[in-house]
Design an enzyme around this catalytic site. Structure first.
Site, PDB file in Angstrom:
ATOM      1  N   TYR A  30      51.514  17.170 118.689  1.00 17.96           N
ATOM      2  CA  TYR A  30      51.119  15.809 119.096  1.00 17.96           C
ATOM      3  C   TYR A  30      50.715  14.975 117.873  1.00 17.96           C
ATOM      4  O   TYR A  30      49.530  14.887 117.547  1.00 17.96           O
ATOM      5  CB  TYR A  30      49.937  15.866 120.072  1.00 17.96           C
ATOM      6  CG  TYR A  30      50.201  16.665 121.325  1.00 17.96           C
ATOM      7  CD1 TYR A  30      51.121  16.227 122.274  1.00 17.96           C
ATOM      8  CD2 TYR A  30      49.514  17.851 121.570  1.00 17.96           C
ATOM      9  CE1 TYR A  30      51.355  16.960 123.429  1.00 17.96           C
ATOM     10  CE2 TYR A  30      49.738  18.585 122.727  1.00 17.96           C
ATOM     11  CZ  TYR A  30      50.663  18.136 123.648  1.00 17.96           C
ATOM     12  OH  TYR A  30      50.887  18.865 124.783  1.00 17.96           O
ATOM     13  N   ASN A  35      45.307   8.682 124.194  1.00 14.40           N
ATOM     14  CA  ASN A  35      44.206   7.918 124.760  1.00 14.40           C
ATOM     15  C   ASN A  35      42.960   8.750 125.072  1.00 14.40           C
ATOM     16  O   ASN A  35      41.914   8.597 124.436  1.00 14.40           O
ATOM     17  CB  ASN A  35      44.769   7.208 126.001  1.00 14.40           C
ATOM     18  CG  ASN A  35      43.836   6.223 126.612  1.00 14.40           C
ATOM     19  OD1 ASN A  35      42.637   6.445 126.640  1.00 14.40           O
ATOM     20  ND2 ASN A  35      44.364   5.136 127.140  1.00 14.40           N
ATOM     21  N   TYR A  82      58.522  14.269 117.299  1.00 18.45           N
ATOM     22  CA  TYR A  82      58.023  14.022 118.649  1.00 18.45           C
ATOM     23  C   TYR A  82      59.033  13.295 119.512  1.00 18.45           C
ATOM     24  O   TYR A  82      59.691  12.355 119.065  1.00 18.45           O
ATOM     25  CB  TYR A  82      56.710  13.219 118.599  1.00 18.45           C
ATOM     26  CG  TYR A  82      56.122  13.065 119.987  1.00 18.45           C
ATOM     27  CD1 TYR A  82      55.412  14.105 120.566  1.00 18.45           C
ATOM     28  CD2 TYR A  82      56.328  11.904 120.727  1.00 18.45           C
ATOM     29  CE1 TYR A  82      54.911  13.993 121.856  1.00 18.45           C
ATOM     30  CE2 TYR A  82      55.833  11.783 122.016  1.00 18.45           C
ATOM     31  CZ  TYR A  82      55.123  12.836 122.573  1.00 18.45           C
ATOM     32  OH  TYR A  82      54.637  12.713 123.835  1.00 18.45           O
ATOM     33  N   GLN A 102      46.427   6.395 130.653  1.00 21.39           N
ATOM     34  CA  GLN A 102      45.871   7.748 130.814  1.00 21.39           C
ATOM     35  C   GLN A 102      44.458   7.632 131.378  1.00 21.39           C
ATOM     36  O   GLN A 102      43.932   6.521 131.474  1.00 21.39           O
ATOM     37  CB  GLN A 102      45.846   8.470 129.450  1.00 21.39           C
ATOM     38  CG  GLN A 102      46.754   9.681 129.402  1.00 21.39           C
ATOM     39  CD  GLN A 102      46.565  10.538 128.175  1.00 21.39           C
ATOM     40  OE1 GLN A 102      45.902  10.156 127.222  1.00 21.39           O
ATOM     41  NE2 GLN A 102      47.171  11.709 128.181  1.00 21.39           N
ATOM     42  N   ASP A 160      49.994  16.766 133.216  1.00 26.71           N
ATOM     43  CA  ASP A 160      51.421  16.462 133.295  1.00 26.71           C
ATOM     44  C   ASP A 160      52.209  17.151 134.412  1.00 26.71           C
ATOM     45  O   ASP A 160      52.886  16.501 135.182  1.00 26.71           O
ATOM     46  CB  ASP A 160      52.092  16.787 131.950  1.00 26.71           C
ATOM     47  CG  ASP A 160      51.431  16.080 130.780  1.00 26.71           C
ATOM     48  OD1 ASP A 160      50.293  15.590 130.943  1.00 26.71           O
ATOM     49  OD2 ASP A 160      52.033  16.024 129.705  1.00 26.71           O
ATOM     50  N   ARG A 193      55.372  25.424 128.923  1.00 29.18           N
ATOM     51  CA  ARG A 193      55.588  23.973 128.999  1.00 29.18           C
ATOM     52  C   ARG A 193      56.320  23.618 130.302  1.00 29.18           C
ATOM     53  O   ARG A 193      56.852  24.490 130.976  1.00 29.18           O
ATOM     54  CB  ARG A 193      56.446  23.502 127.796  1.00 29.18           C
ATOM     55  CG  ARG A 193      55.859  23.777 126.436  1.00 29.18           C
ATOM     56  CD  ARG A 193      54.689  22.893 126.100  1.00 29.18           C
ATOM     57  NE  ARG A 193      54.991  21.482 126.176  1.00 29.18           N
ATOM     58  CZ  ARG A 193      54.101  20.501 125.966  1.00 29.18           C
ATOM     59  NH1 ARG A 193      52.861  20.803 125.667  1.00 29.18           N
ATOM     60  NH2 ARG A 193      54.440  19.242 126.058  1.00 29.18           N
ATOM     61  N   TYR A 340      50.702  25.527 131.433  1.00 33.34           N
ATOM     62  CA  TYR A 340      50.161  24.176 131.264  1.00 33.34           C
ATOM     63  C   TYR A 340      49.170  23.777 132.352  1.00 33.34           C
ATOM     64  O   TYR A 340      48.089  24.324 132.427  1.00 33.34           O
ATOM     65  CB  TYR A 340      51.378  23.252 131.239  1.00 33.34           C
ATOM     66  CG  TYR A 340      51.317  22.114 130.261  1.00 33.34           C
ATOM     67  CD1 TYR A 340      50.631  22.194 129.060  1.00 33.34           C
ATOM     68  CD2 TYR A 340      51.976  20.924 130.549  1.00 33.34           C
ATOM     69  CE1 TYR A 340      50.613  21.119 128.186  1.00 33.34           C
ATOM     70  CE2 TYR A 340      51.965  19.860 129.680  1.00 33.34           C
ATOM     71  CZ  TYR A 340      51.285  19.967 128.498  1.00 33.34           C
ATOM     72  OH  TYR A 340      51.276  18.908 127.642  1.00 33.34           O
ATOM     73  N   TRP A 341      49.507  22.855 133.253  1.00 33.54           N
ATOM     74  CA  TRP A 341      48.536  22.406 134.263  1.00 33.54           C
ATOM     75  C   TRP A 341      48.750  23.081 135.615  1.00 33.54           C
ATOM     76  O   TRP A 341      48.276  22.602 136.634  1.00 33.54           O
ATOM     77  CB  TRP A 341      48.616  20.878 134.419  1.00 33.54           C
ATOM     78  CG  TRP A 341      48.037  20.162 133.226  1.00 33.54           C
ATOM     79  CD1 TRP A 341      48.741  19.654 132.167  1.00 33.54           C
ATOM     80  CD2 TRP A 341      46.659  19.896 132.946  1.00 33.54           C
ATOM     81  NE1 TRP A 341      47.878  19.083 131.242  1.00 33.54           N
ATOM     82  CE2 TRP A 341      46.597  19.221 131.705  1.00 33.54           C
ATOM     83  CE3 TRP A 341      45.468  20.170 133.623  1.00 33.54           C
ATOM     84  CZ2 TRP A 341      45.397  18.802 131.129  1.00 33.54           C
ATOM     85  CZ3 TRP A 341      44.264  19.751 133.050  1.00 33.54           C
ATOM     86  CH2 TRP A 341      44.239  19.081 131.814  1.00 33.54           C
ATOM     87  N   GLU A 384      44.607  24.803 123.004  1.00 31.24           N
ATOM     88  CA  GLU A 384      44.790  23.677 123.936  1.00 31.24           C
ATOM     89  C   GLU A 384      44.341  24.068 125.345  1.00 31.24           C
ATOM     90  O   GLU A 384      43.658  23.315 126.023  1.00 31.24           O
ATOM     91  CB  GLU A 384      46.282  23.298 123.938  1.00 31.24           C
ATOM     92  CG  GLU A 384      46.625  22.056 124.723  1.00 31.24           C
ATOM     93  CD  GLU A 384      48.112  21.709 124.639  1.00 31.24           C
ATOM     94  OE1 GLU A 384      48.903  22.529 124.125  1.00 31.24           O
ATOM     95  OE2 GLU A 384      48.480  20.605 125.076  1.00 31.24           O
TER      96      GLU A 384
HETATM   97  C1  GLC Z   1      49.470  16.738 127.187  1.00 30.71           C
HETATM   98  C2  GLC Z   1      48.319  16.756 128.182  1.00 30.71           C
HETATM   99  C3  GLC Z   1      47.562  15.456 128.114  1.00 30.71           C
HETATM  100  C4  GLC Z   1      47.116  15.198 126.680  1.00 30.71           C
HETATM  101  C5  GLC Z   1      48.275  15.316 125.682  1.00 30.71           C
HETATM  102  C6  GLC Z   1      47.804  15.333 124.239  1.00 30.71           C
HETATM  103  O1  GLC Z   1      50.408  15.773 127.502  1.00 30.71           O
HETATM  104  O2  GLC Z   1      48.753  17.011 129.481  1.00 30.71           O
HETATM  105  O3  GLC Z   1      46.450  15.452 128.978  1.00 30.71           O
HETATM  106  O4  GLC Z   1      46.509  13.960 126.569  1.00 30.71           O
HETATM  107  O5  GLC Z   1      48.977  16.503 125.895  1.00 30.71           O
HETATM  108  O6  GLC Z   1      46.875  16.362 124.036  1.00 30.71           O
END
Ligand code: GLC
Length: 418
Positions: A30, A35, A82, A102, A160, A193, A340-341, A384
């Site tokens: 990233y 945000n 990215y 966000q 996500d 992912r 992930y989520w 993370e």
């Molecule tokens: C992923 C996460 C998000 C976060 C971003 C950067 O997209 O789901 O919540 O802001 O990564 O860490």
């Protein structure tokens, strides 16, 4: 366990990810300013460098649009590693940004920074106040449905690929997005992912928004995805309460913000899924509950709502895993401890849930969660996210928000509250 050493390590990670006036979530995966990651970073900086904490928030707001929206990514400088970058979003402004938002936790974190900098912080708070108000106004104008906050893209939720979006995503046609190369899967294990079919749909939603010129009215009317996100509603309610507090301190009018809080409180009631007995998101295109018990539902206490009905769920889930709070109910058939989520535990979510528990008088629960997260990070590192089953670290390493919440909340030396 040498906690001094771990505190130092957390500050080192914040330093490594610091680009001077903003912080990246982690380098590689990233490379820009995100945000809500930045809001957490500001909170982290507030423990040892308040000036840097203010600049983090101020730099985030250089990305604010004229209509008040604060985008989910600000692309301060070019990075080839990215995707999707500025060219895909097609937003004609500088600095380049994405076209979606966000979770609006900036007001909450600005208040925390202000608390840490009461003597000299007033001018920063005054300059930030109007920008926060206009972002909140944008939400109220374009995103409130019966007091609930609607998202137009799963990425807006910050969660996500959560199970919450599965049904709504199934109605998005991702077949026409064309060729593209993902970058996330070259940084981390693809099994951790979102899948390719999810990504096609994510891009279809981006392309829809871009083709309307990011016209919120048109996106609301015909956009492929619109879900009232329980996490967003609860975090926005909390942020409005914090904004109200700031308004009082700065002697500003409070009626407008009080009106928002009243609407959002009613909205939280609309999120109650009576059949399943928990707070839940709602697909606004079909009117159906998403029937998913994610960690976002446990933000209810952080929103300032005293509601014990969520406690038995928390108690059950915490006995089913070694390290909570999992992003999805472990009893759900879609639960996946590493994707992930859809199962992993996230330290930053825990910090908000834990603070909410403490503030509403659930001290024992709050302390248990804090200790649990402390052990998780101390033993497994500043990742993370983590497997709730055994704490196995996952996703990116050296993560800013995991370091930030260590310094503010999880470390035995942390204040542990706002
Ligand atoms: C992923 C996460 C998000 C976060 C971003 C950067 O997209 O789901 O919540 O802001 O990564 O860490």
């Amino acid at each position: 366990m040498n906690f001094d050493k771990i505190d130092k390590r957390a500050r080192k990670i914040m330093r490594e990810n610091d680009r001077g006036l903003y912080t990246v979530p982690t380098k590689g995966l990233y490379p820009y300013q995100w945000n809500w990651d930045s809001a957490f970073a500001a909170w982290g900086f507030s423990t040892y460098d308040v000036r840097r904490a203010w600049s983090e928030l101020e730099t985030l707001f250089t990305g604010q649009w004229d209509n008040g929206m604060v985008p989910h990514i600000v692309f301060h400088k070019q990075s080839i590693g990215y995707f999707p970058g500025p060219d895909v979003w097609g937003v004609p402004r500088v600095p380049h940004t994405s076209g979606i938002t966000q979770p609006p936790i900036a007001a909450t974190m600005a208040r925390a920074v202000y608390e840490a900098d009461k003597h000299y912080g007033r001018i920063h708070m005054e300059l930030m106040y109007g920008r926060l108000v206009s972002w909140h106004r944008w939400f109220v104008k374009y995103r409130l449905h019966d007091g609930m906050v609607a998202i137009t893209h799963p990425w807006e939720s910050g969660r996500d690929n959560a199970v919450d979006w599965d049904d709504a995503m199934a109605n998005v046609d991702g077949s026409g997005v064309g060729e593209y190369t993902r970058r996330d899967t070259s940084h981390v294990d693809p099994s951790m992912r979102p899948k390719k079919e999810d990504y096609d749909r994510y891009l279809a939603m981006v392309q829809f928004g871009r083709d309307t010129g990011w016209n919120e009215v048109e996106i609301a009317r015909n956009g492929p995805f619109r879900v009232a996100d329980v996490g967003m509603t609860l975090l926005f309610l909390r942020a409005c309460r914090d904004l109200l507090h700031i308004a009082v301190e700065l002697d500003h009018e409070v009626e407008e913000i009080e009106g928002w809080i009243a609407m959002l409180k009613r909205g939280v009631e609309n999120h109650w899924n009576a059949e399943r007995g928990h707070y839940d998101s709602i697909d606004l295109r079909t009117g159906k509950f998403t029937n998913s018990l994610s960690s976002a539902s446990f933000l209810v206490w952080f929103a300032g709502i005293r509601d014990d009905r969520m406690l038995p769920h928390l108690d059950r889930i915490m006995t089913e895993v070694a390290f909570g709070v999992p992003s999805n109910d472990p009893s759900d058939p879609h639960f996946n401890p590493l994707r992930y989520w859809r199962g992993p535990s996230w330290g930053m979510m825990n910090s908000l849930i834990g603070i909410g528990l403490a503030e509403t008088g659930h001290i024992v629960h709050a302390e248990k969660l804090r200790k649990n997260t402390q052990k998780l990070i101390a033993e497994h590192g500043f990742y993370e996210y983590f497997s709730p089953v055994d704490g196995a670290p996952a996703g990116g390493n050296h993560f800013t928000w995991t370091a930030a919440i260590w310094l503010t909340w999880a470390s035995p030396h942390a204040k542990g509250r706002f």
